[in-house]
Scaffold this motif. Structure first.
Motif, PDB file in Angstrom:
ATOM      1  N   LYS A  60       2.995 -23.282 -19.538  1.00 17.46           N
ATOM      2  CA  LYS A  60       2.203 -23.230 -18.406  1.00 17.46           C
ATOM      3  C   LYS A  60       2.254 -22.111 -17.649  1.00 17.46           C
ATOM      4  O   LYS A  60       1.241 -21.455 -17.153  1.00 17.46           O
ATOM      5  CB  LYS A  60       2.846 -24.469 -17.359  1.00 17.46           C
ATOM      6  CG  LYS A  60       2.621 -25.787 -17.804  1.00 17.46           C
ATOM      7  CD  LYS A  60       3.178 -26.694 -16.703  1.00 17.46           C
ATOM      8  CE  LYS A  60       3.249 -28.137 -17.084  1.00 17.46           C
ATOM      9  NZ  LYS A  60       3.886 -28.858 -15.968  1.00 17.46           N
ATOM     10  N   ARG A  63      -0.048 -19.637 -19.400  1.00 21.04           N
ATOM     11  CA  ARG A  63      -1.479 -19.810 -19.008  1.00 21.04           C
ATOM     12  C   ARG A  63      -1.775 -19.476 -17.503  1.00 21.04           C
ATOM     13  O   ARG A  63      -2.881 -18.926 -17.287  1.00 21.04           O
ATOM     14  CB  ARG A  63      -1.578 -21.258 -19.220  1.00 21.04           C
ATOM     15  CG  ARG A  63      -2.736 -21.708 -20.258  1.00 21.04           C
ATOM     16  CD  ARG A  63      -3.010 -23.252 -20.530  1.00 21.04           C
ATOM     17  NE  ARG A  63      -1.862 -23.777 -21.256  1.00 21.04           N
ATOM     18  CZ  ARG A  63      -0.976 -24.765 -21.003  1.00 21.04           C
ATOM     19  NH1 ARG A  63      -1.170 -25.199 -19.873  1.00 21.04           N
ATOM     20  NH2 ARG A  63      -0.192 -25.317 -21.632  1.00 21.04           N
ATOM     21  N   ALA A  64      -0.845 -19.612 -16.681  1.00 16.91           N
ATOM     22  CA  ALA A  64      -1.058 -19.302 -15.198  1.00 16.91           C
ATOM     23  C   ALA A  64      -1.220 -17.707 -15.186  1.00 16.91           C
ATOM     24  O   ALA A  64      -1.968 -17.158 -14.446  1.00 16.91           O
ATOM     25  CB  ALA A  64      -0.073 -19.857 -14.279  1.00 16.91           C
ATOM     26  N   GLU A  65      -0.373 -16.951 -16.102  1.00 16.16           N
ATOM     27  CA  GLU A  65      -0.634 -15.610 -15.822  1.00 16.16           C
ATOM     28  C   GLU A  65      -1.908 -15.116 -16.684  1.00 16.16           C
ATOM     29  O   GLU A  65      -2.415 -14.182 -16.111  1.00 16.16           O
ATOM     30  CB  GLU A  65       0.588 -14.973 -16.763  1.00 16.16           C
ATOM     31  CG  GLU A  65       1.771 -14.765 -16.282  1.00 16.16           C
ATOM     32  CD  GLU A  65       2.959 -13.836 -16.961  1.00 16.16           C
ATOM     33  OE1 GLU A  65       2.776 -12.971 -16.919  1.00 16.16           O
ATOM     34  OE2 GLU A  65       3.754 -14.603 -17.597  1.00 16.16           O
ATOM     35  N   GLU A  66      -2.103 -15.718 -17.587  1.00 13.95           N
ATOM     36  CA  GLU A  66      -3.705 -15.361 -18.321  1.00 13.95           C
ATOM     37  C   GLU A  66      -4.750 -15.596 -17.196  1.00 13.95           C
ATOM     38  O   GLU A  66      -5.796 -15.104 -17.380  1.00 13.95           O
ATOM     39  CB  GLU A  66      -3.786 -16.100 -19.399  1.00 13.95           C
ATOM     40  CG  GLU A  66      -2.937 -15.798 -20.637  1.00 13.95           C
ATOM     41  CD  GLU A  66      -2.793 -16.713 -21.828  1.00 13.95           C
ATOM     42  OE1 GLU A  66      -3.721 -18.034 -21.631  1.00 13.95           O
ATOM     43  OE2 GLU A  66      -2.588 -16.372 -22.853  1.00 13.95           O
ATOM     44  N   TRP A  67      -4.622 -16.734 -16.532  1.00 16.51           N
ATOM     45  CA  TRP A  67      -5.797 -16.926 -15.294  1.00 16.51           C
ATOM     46  C   TRP A  67      -5.567 -16.379 -14.136  1.00 16.51           C
ATOM     47  O   TRP A  67      -6.481 -16.482 -13.108  1.00 16.51           O
ATOM     48  CB  TRP A  67      -5.605 -18.581 -15.091  1.00 16.51           C
ATOM     49  CG  TRP A  67      -5.843 -19.309 -16.115  1.00 16.51           C
ATOM     50  CD1 TRP A  67      -6.702 -19.074 -17.443  1.00 16.51           C
ATOM     51  CD2 TRP A  67      -5.586 -20.749 -16.470  1.00 16.51           C
ATOM     52  NE1 TRP A  67      -6.791 -20.254 -18.200  1.00 16.51           N
ATOM     53  CE2 TRP A  67      -6.188 -21.423 -17.635  1.00 16.51           C
ATOM     54  CE3 TRP A  67      -4.995 -21.834 -15.778  1.00 16.51           C
ATOM     55  CZ2 TRP A  67      -6.185 -22.528 -18.151  1.00 16.51           C
ATOM     56  CZ3 TRP A  67      -4.895 -22.968 -16.087  1.00 16.51           C
ATOM     57  CH2 TRP A  67      -5.251 -23.395 -17.274  1.00 16.51           C
ATOM     58  N   GLY A  68      -4.633 -15.352 -14.041  1.00 14.72           N
ATOM     59  CA  GLY A  68      -4.453 -14.506 -12.913  1.00 14.72           C
ATOM     60  C   GLY A  68      -3.822 -15.443 -11.882  1.00 14.72           C
ATOM     61  O   GLY A  68      -4.127 -15.000 -10.677  1.00 14.72           O
ATOM     62  N   LEU A  69      -2.966 -16.042 -12.039  1.00 15.81           N
ATOM     63  CA  LEU A  69      -2.125 -16.985 -11.033  1.00 15.81           C
ATOM     64  C   LEU A  69      -0.621 -16.590 -11.145  1.00 15.81           C
ATOM     65  O   LEU A  69       0.064 -17.402 -11.472  1.00 15.81           O
ATOM     66  CB  LEU A  69      -2.585 -18.554 -11.102  1.00 15.81           C
ATOM     67  CG  LEU A  69      -3.825 -18.883 -11.166  1.00 15.81           C
ATOM     68  CD1 LEU A  69      -4.159 -20.258 -11.504  1.00 15.81           C
ATOM     69  CD2 LEU A  69      -4.700 -18.734  -9.987  1.00 15.81           C
TER      70      LEU A  69
END
Length: 144
Positions: A60, A63-69
């Protein structure tokens, strides 16, 4: 002729031993050394469960890093870190079968390795987002 008799005697002794084991399971094959059943297989399963939970949180976070979060990523990495810390603190029974001890040691090595990587990634992210998170909190407080 005596060769056949020896084979028959061996087979009959094997069958009588297995029949004895079925009648009296306490004398049968045991998990531990010296005929002591441990029942400590749960430690390896418990560590595997912690490891799997931490992997989900790490996925998770990635994924959050990849989405810029980055804030969400930090949160997920912190969750993973607490799960891994709990896994490390899981006690290992004083007596455990050697095969189970190998599994436990393997999971402990994996957990330790991942714990270091999560701590490193968390430190990097908090350095990056530390200022932006504080600014967001400050702005939110000023808007009240």
């Amino acid at each position: 002729m005596s060769f056949l008799k020896d084979i028959i005697d061996n087979f009959s002794s094997i069958f009588s031993d297995s029949a004895q084991t079925e009648k009296n399971p306490s004398t049968g094959a045991m998990d531990g050394e010296g005929g002591v059943s441990t029942g400590n297989e749960r430690t390896a399963y418990k560590l595997k469960g912690y490891f799997d939970l931490a992997k989900v949180e790490i996925d998770k976070a990635v994924r959050a890093e990849e989405w810029g979060l980055p804030d969400d990523a930090v949160f997920c990495y912190q969750n993973a870190q607490s799960i891994l810390a709990e896994a490390v603190s899981t006690p290992v029974p004083s007596y455990i079968a050697s095969s189970e001890m190998e599994k436990v040691q393997s999971y402990r090595q994996k957990i330790s390795k991942w714990q270091g990587q999560v701590a490193e990634r968390l430190q990097t992210l908090t350095r990056r987002t530390g200022g932006s998170s504080e600014i967001k909190v400050w702005k939110a407080l000023n808007d009240l």
